[in-house]
Design a protein around this motif. Structure first.
Motif, PDB file in Angstrom:
ATOM      1  N   GLY A 119       8.849 -26.972 -16.360  1.00 42.52           N
ATOM      2  CA  GLY A 119       9.814 -27.317 -15.475  1.00 42.52           C
ATOM      3  C   GLY A 119      10.493 -28.369 -15.942  1.00 42.52           C
ATOM      4  O   GLY A 119      11.610 -28.791 -15.534  1.00 42.52           O
ATOM      5  N   VAL A 120       9.970 -29.136 -16.822  1.00 41.04           N
ATOM      6  CA  VAL A 120      10.826 -30.650 -17.174  1.00 41.04           C
ATOM      7  C   VAL A 120      11.956 -30.175 -18.082  1.00 41.04           C
ATOM      8  O   VAL A 120      12.325 -29.581 -18.797  1.00 41.04           O
ATOM      9  CB  VAL A 120       9.882 -31.265 -18.408  1.00 41.04           C
ATOM     10  CG1 VAL A 120      10.646 -32.475 -18.765  1.00 41.04           C
ATOM     11  CG2 VAL A 120       8.618 -31.735 -17.417  1.00 41.04           C
ATOM     12  N   GLY A 121      13.167 -30.805 -17.322  1.00 42.76           N
ATOM     13  CA  GLY A 121      14.367 -30.479 -18.017  1.00 42.76           C
ATOM     14  C   GLY A 121      15.131 -29.439 -17.597  1.00 42.76           C
ATOM     15  O   GLY A 121      16.164 -29.224 -17.864  1.00 42.76           O
ATOM     16  N   GLU A 122      14.554 -28.575 -16.774  1.00 43.44           N
ATOM     17  CA  GLU A 122      15.210 -27.329 -16.199  1.00 43.44           C
ATOM     18  C   GLU A 122      15.751 -27.428 -14.937  1.00 43.44           C
ATOM     19  O   GLU A 122      15.675 -28.566 -14.249  1.00 43.44           O
ATOM     20  CB  GLU A 122      13.888 -26.298 -16.354  1.00 43.44           C
ATOM     21  CG  GLU A 122      13.696 -25.929 -17.627  1.00 43.44           C
ATOM     22  CD  GLU A 122      14.904 -25.349 -18.392  1.00 43.44           C
ATOM     23  OE1 GLU A 122      15.387 -24.324 -18.223  1.00 43.44           O
ATOM     24  OE2 GLU A 122      14.828 -25.704 -19.740  1.00 43.44           O
ATOM     25  N   GLY A 172       9.100 -26.107  -0.166  1.00 43.08           N
ATOM     26  CA  GLY A 172       7.615 -26.656  -0.473  1.00 43.08           C
ATOM     27  C   GLY A 172       7.398 -27.896  -0.556  1.00 43.08           C
ATOM     28  O   GLY A 172       6.355 -28.316  -1.110  1.00 43.08           O
ATOM     29  N   ASN A 173       8.221 -28.764   0.182  1.00 42.07           N
ATOM     30  CA  ASN A 173       7.951 -30.031   0.075  1.00 42.07           C
ATOM     31  C   ASN A 173       7.807 -30.731   1.575  1.00 42.07           C
ATOM     32  O   ASN A 173       8.674 -31.267   1.917  1.00 42.07           O
ATOM     33  CB  ASN A 173       9.196 -30.760  -0.665  1.00 42.07           C
ATOM     34  CG  ASN A 173       9.190 -30.339  -2.095  1.00 42.07           C
ATOM     35  OD1 ASN A 173       8.631 -30.347  -3.007  1.00 42.07           O
ATOM     36  ND2 ASN A 173      10.447 -29.373  -2.333  1.00 42.07           N
ATOM     37  N   PRO A 174       6.716 -30.703   1.841  1.00 38.90           N
ATOM     38  CA  PRO A 174       6.448 -31.335   3.324  1.00 38.90           C
ATOM     39  C   PRO A 174       6.854 -32.614   3.484  1.00 38.90           C
ATOM     40  O   PRO A 174       6.488 -33.487   2.818  1.00 38.90           O
ATOM     41  CB  PRO A 174       4.885 -31.249   3.671  1.00 38.90           C
ATOM     42  CG  PRO A 174       4.299 -30.247   2.545  1.00 38.90           C
ATOM     43  CD  PRO A 174       5.290 -30.141   1.329  1.00 38.90           C
ATOM     44  N   GLY A 175       7.434 -32.952   4.602  1.00 37.15           N
ATOM     45  CA  GLY A 175       7.982 -34.379   4.958  1.00 37.15           C
ATOM     46  C   GLY A 175       9.508 -34.500   4.364  1.00 37.15           C
ATOM     47  O   GLY A 175      10.190 -35.678   4.724  1.00 37.15           O
ATOM     48  N   LYS A 188       4.372 -37.216  -7.589  1.00 39.95           N
ATOM     49  CA  LYS A 188       3.363 -37.203  -8.605  1.00 39.95           C
ATOM     50  C   LYS A 188       3.495 -36.195  -9.594  1.00 39.95           C
ATOM     51  O   LYS A 188       3.796 -35.067  -9.132  1.00 39.95           O
ATOM     52  CB  LYS A 188       1.724 -37.169  -7.893  1.00 39.95           C
ATOM     53  CG  LYS A 188       1.041 -37.546  -9.164  1.00 39.95           C
ATOM     54  CD  LYS A 188      -0.324 -37.681  -8.793  1.00 39.95           C
ATOM     55  CE  LYS A 188      -0.934 -36.651  -7.897  1.00 39.95           C
ATOM     56  NZ  LYS A 188      -2.409 -36.725  -7.717  1.00 39.95           N
ATOM     57  N   VAL A 189       3.687 -36.340 -11.014  1.00 41.92           N
ATOM     58  CA  VAL A 189       3.755 -35.479 -11.835  1.00 41.92           C
ATOM     59  C   VAL A 189       2.784 -34.582 -12.037  1.00 41.92           C
ATOM     60  O   VAL A 189       1.730 -35.145 -11.962  1.00 41.92           O
ATOM     61  CB  VAL A 189       4.187 -35.854 -13.265  1.00 41.92           C
ATOM     62  CG1 VAL A 189       4.355 -34.978 -14.157  1.00 41.92           C
ATOM     63  CG2 VAL A 189       5.333 -36.825 -13.253  1.00 41.92           C
ATOM     64  N   TYR A 190       2.785 -33.338 -11.769  1.00 43.11           N
ATOM     65  CA  TYR A 190       1.557 -32.376 -12.013  1.00 43.11           C
ATOM     66  C   TYR A 190       0.553 -32.629 -13.379  1.00 43.11           C
ATOM     67  O   TYR A 190       1.471 -32.793 -14.026  1.00 43.11           O
ATOM     68  CB  TYR A 190       2.290 -30.841 -11.899  1.00 43.11           C
ATOM     69  CG  TYR A 190       2.903 -30.417 -10.488  1.00 43.11           C
ATOM     70  CD1 TYR A 190       1.885 -30.468  -9.254  1.00 43.11           C
ATOM     71  CD2 TYR A 190       4.286 -30.206 -10.423  1.00 43.11           C
ATOM     72  CE1 TYR A 190       2.414 -29.904  -7.997  1.00 43.11           C
ATOM     73  CE2 TYR A 190       4.481 -29.781  -9.104  1.00 43.11           C
ATOM     74  CZ  TYR A 190       3.601 -29.777  -8.014  1.00 43.11           C
ATOM     75  OH  TYR A 190       4.310 -29.270  -6.905  1.00 43.11           O
ATOM     76  N   PRO A 229       6.920 -26.613  -5.713  1.00 36.84           N
ATOM     77  CA  PRO A 229       5.412 -26.098  -6.314  1.00 36.84           C
ATOM     78  C   PRO A 229       5.320 -25.905  -7.832  1.00 36.84           C
ATOM     79  O   PRO A 229       6.388 -25.513  -8.427  1.00 36.84           O
ATOM     80  CB  PRO A 229       5.395 -24.946  -5.606  1.00 36.84           C
ATOM     81  CG  PRO A 229       6.104 -25.037  -4.101  1.00 36.84           C
ATOM     82  CD  PRO A 229       7.308 -25.770  -4.884  1.00 36.84           C
ATOM     83  N   ARG A 230       4.382 -26.297  -8.290  1.00 37.67           N
ATOM     84  CA  ARG A 230       4.157 -26.183  -9.667  1.00 37.67           C
ATOM     85  C   ARG A 230       4.624 -24.611 -10.206  1.00 37.67           C
ATOM     86  O   ARG A 230       5.121 -24.511 -11.443  1.00 37.67           O
ATOM     87  CB  ARG A 230       2.824 -26.558 -10.258  1.00 37.67           C
ATOM     88  CG  ARG A 230       2.615 -26.749 -11.802  1.00 37.67           C
ATOM     89  CD  ARG A 230       1.213 -27.278 -12.081  1.00 37.67           C
ATOM     90  NE  ARG A 230       1.161 -27.494 -13.537  1.00 37.67           N
ATOM     91  CZ  ARG A 230       0.179 -28.126 -14.049  1.00 37.67           C
ATOM     92  NH1 ARG A 230      -0.632 -28.643 -13.302  1.00 37.67           N
ATOM     93  NH2 ARG A 230       0.400 -28.508 -15.431  1.00 37.67           N
TER      94      ARG A 230
END
Length: 608
Positions: A318-321, A122-125, A564-566, A552-553
């Protein structure tokens, strides 16, 4: 470049960007941003300055900085229940350059499929083509010298090597006889000798490049490459010994209800200070500290933050996971010195030899000019294809059963689908072997005068997932690191198969005539005994990823494909913590590529 010894001058300065952490990604990004004279950047680093420090500069002093608080954070790890309850410590670089100032000098790139998998999630580029473009910007490659080409069929492809980047990269100056024993044996076993492992194909055996500048034979690391040469650049201010504690937020959110980062708080000596950024704050503090700083800034799981007494600003679980870490062990062989004059790193156990080698380094001579060089990346099915294929099939069935029961969430299932594809593809690597020309064991150092070849076995694509979280609201308390080593039994199986493959080399020349196993030794025969040996001695490979995953979030992502942080307008993370699925490579080249990509490709990371 003003290198400040105190923060006094910051009170009157305005900065467009604040970059936190001067490691491989952070130093690169800060330096590249300030190539635009209209951009002002403050780079904050929690450690000190190591310019002209021989312990950092001179190669072949492996682990000399480890556990020394001048150079190393030495993060403690929670005792691992599935790993004989061993207490691990994770060395990580402390100072300008971060871990690039203390690594083993391996300049390695991943297989193209591993990088393309990041885009598939899910990360274009974020694909191999872009990775190659930005990694080449980082390096200036110097071809092998005649001593190497005389001993090895050493080739390279010019299109895969950078020619004008800040990081000096050279093929090794010294050909170890032990390296040749290792490479020749693999070739005789049928392993492909690679023409060039830097173009996306890494399955096979090869002699790797090192981040060493052949003009000086010193380590090239992010601070010496991207910061030190630009001392006159007035729009880049670097403050070492500045320990960032949290991101500061504006009182008002933006029109989309996103948090707006206004600056950071940091500790300098006994002072707690703040500094502001008009455009962006960028965390490049590494896979351990970037999630830690986010949580102390109120970004993460609200229930965890509440327990810490931290005001929850943004629900981002998701932070830290999704933590993934390479780890390794060694199989040690004694070399028969009657068959060849095996000059290995064991010679450094002799203080007089080590002293003389350091003296020779000043003249551009001697052993202190090289890093680790002999590698092989192989499919798991290289060892007993039917047996390992059956193990992969059992893993796939187990994963499907657990998905059906709801024990594996859909986001992790997507990662496992890709990992299973890699395992089943007989052309992609899941095994990594490194020839260390010397004794690299966890047991008592043997008697002087002996020579050794240690084969390091590396777990590259762990199935196990761990976590890193703040333990208290005190920013100077280390976070809690739980890698969950061997929690998934298949990880144990993979490393056991590594050891069995290494042992099969003793049936093939020239390994057969030169090498006698000493660790784990002939008494260790069954899979259970090998597993117990591995769990007792394995250690980190310093390649932690995933703790601020770019996903993806809804899949547990922390940052989007622009880093960028969601839920924020202008807070980014740019370091290897963003890598969502581990790759078959040592990570410094990837760290540089992340820093380079963040600056140069505004369509991916609009930091300009």
């Amino acid at each position: 470049m003003p290198l400040l010894t105190t923060p006094d001058e910051l009170t009157s300065k305005a900065f467009d960007y604040i970059v936190v952490g001067a490691g491989g990604s952070g130093a690169t990004l800060a330096s590249r941003l300030t190539e635009d004279a209209n951009v002002n950047v403050l780079l904050l680093e929690a450690g000190g300055v190591h310019y002209d420090d021989p312990v950092v500069d001179i190669p072949a002093q492996f682990a000399a900085t480890f556990l020394n608080p001048k150079y190393d954070w030495g993060f403690p790890v929670v005792k691992q229940a599935c790993s004989n309850n061993v207490q691990h410590v994770w060395p990580r670089g402390k100072g300008l350059g971060g871990s690039t100032s203390m690594n083993f000098l391996c300049w390695i790139k991943p297989p193209s499929q591993d990088v393309d998998a990041i885009e598939r999630l899910g990360n274009p580029g974020w694909n191999w083509v872009d990775f190659q473009k930005y990694s080449l910007r980082a390096e200036t490659f110097h071809p092998a010298v005649k001593e190497i080409t005389d001993s090895f069929p050493h080739t390279y492809n010019e299109k895969n090597r950078g020619t004008s980047g800040p990081v000096g990269v050279t093929d090794p100056i010294h050909a170890y006889t032990a390296d040749k024993v290792f490479i020749d044996t693999l070739v005789n076993k049928g392993v492909k000798l690679l023409e060039d492992p830097y173009g996306g194909e890494v399955t096979g055996a090869y002699i790797a490049s090192n981040n060493v500048d052949p003009r000086t034979w010193k380590r090239t690391y992010s601070a010496s490459a991207y910061l030190h040469p630009y001392e006159d650049r007035q729009n880049l201010v670097v403050l070492p010994n500045a320990y960032v504690t949290r991101v500061l937020w504006a009182d008002e959110k933006d029109a989309e209800r996103n948090l707006v980062a206004s600056g950071v708080e940091y500790i300098f000596g006994e002072q707690k200070l703040t500094v502001t950024a008009s455009k962006e704050v960028i965390l490049s503090a590494g896979a351990i500290k970037s999630p830690h700083i986010l949580e102390l800034s109120g970004v993460g799981k609200p229930e965890l933050l509440e327990k810490l007494g931290v005001d929850a600003k943004l629900d981002l679980p998701g932070v830290g996971e999704n933590l993934q870490e390479h780890h390794f062990a060694s199989v040690v062989f004694e070399l028969d010195t009657t068959k060849a004059d095996h000059q290995t790193l064991d010679l450094f156990f002799n203080p007089e030899f080590a002293k003389e080698s350091i003296r020779l380094h000043a003249e551009g001579k001697g052993t202190h000019r090289t890093g680790i060089t002999a590698f092989a990346f192989l499919p798991l099915t290289s060892r007993a294809p039917e047996e390992t294929s059956a193990a992969i099939g059992n893993l796939e069935k187990d994963i499907k059963d657990r998905i059906a029961k709801g024990e594996i969430p859909p986001a992790l299932a997507k990662q496992y689908d890709i990992q299973l594809e890699t395992l089943k593809d007989k052309g992609l690597p899941d095994m990594e072997l490194i020839a260390f020309p010397g004794f690299f064991g966890a047991r008592e150092i043997p008697a002087p005068g002996k020579r050794f070849l240690s084969i390091l076995v590396m777990l590259n694509h762990p199935i196990s997932r761990g976590s890193i979280h703040a333990k208290t609201d005190n920013p100077q308390d280390f976070p809690e690191i739980i890698p969950n080593y061997f929690k998934e039994e298949f990880d144990t199986k993979v490393l056991v198969e590594h050891v069995k493959f290494v042992r099969s080399l003793t049936e093939i020349e020239p390994f057969k005539s030169n090498c006698t196993e000493v660790q784990p030794g002939p008494a260790c025969t069954t899979d259970e005994q090998i597993a117990d040996y591995l769990k007792g001695i394995h250690t980190t490979t310093f390649h932690t990823v995933g703790s601020c995953s770019m996903l993806p979030r809804e899949d547990g992502g922390v940052v989007d494909s622009k880093l960028k942080v969601y839920g924020t307008k202008n807070l980014r993370v740019a370091d290897i913590s963003i890598v969502p699925l581990h790759i078959a490579a040592h990570m410094q080249t990837t760290a540089y590529a992340i820093g380079e990509k963040g600056r140069f490709n505004s369509s991916i990371c609009s930091l300009q």
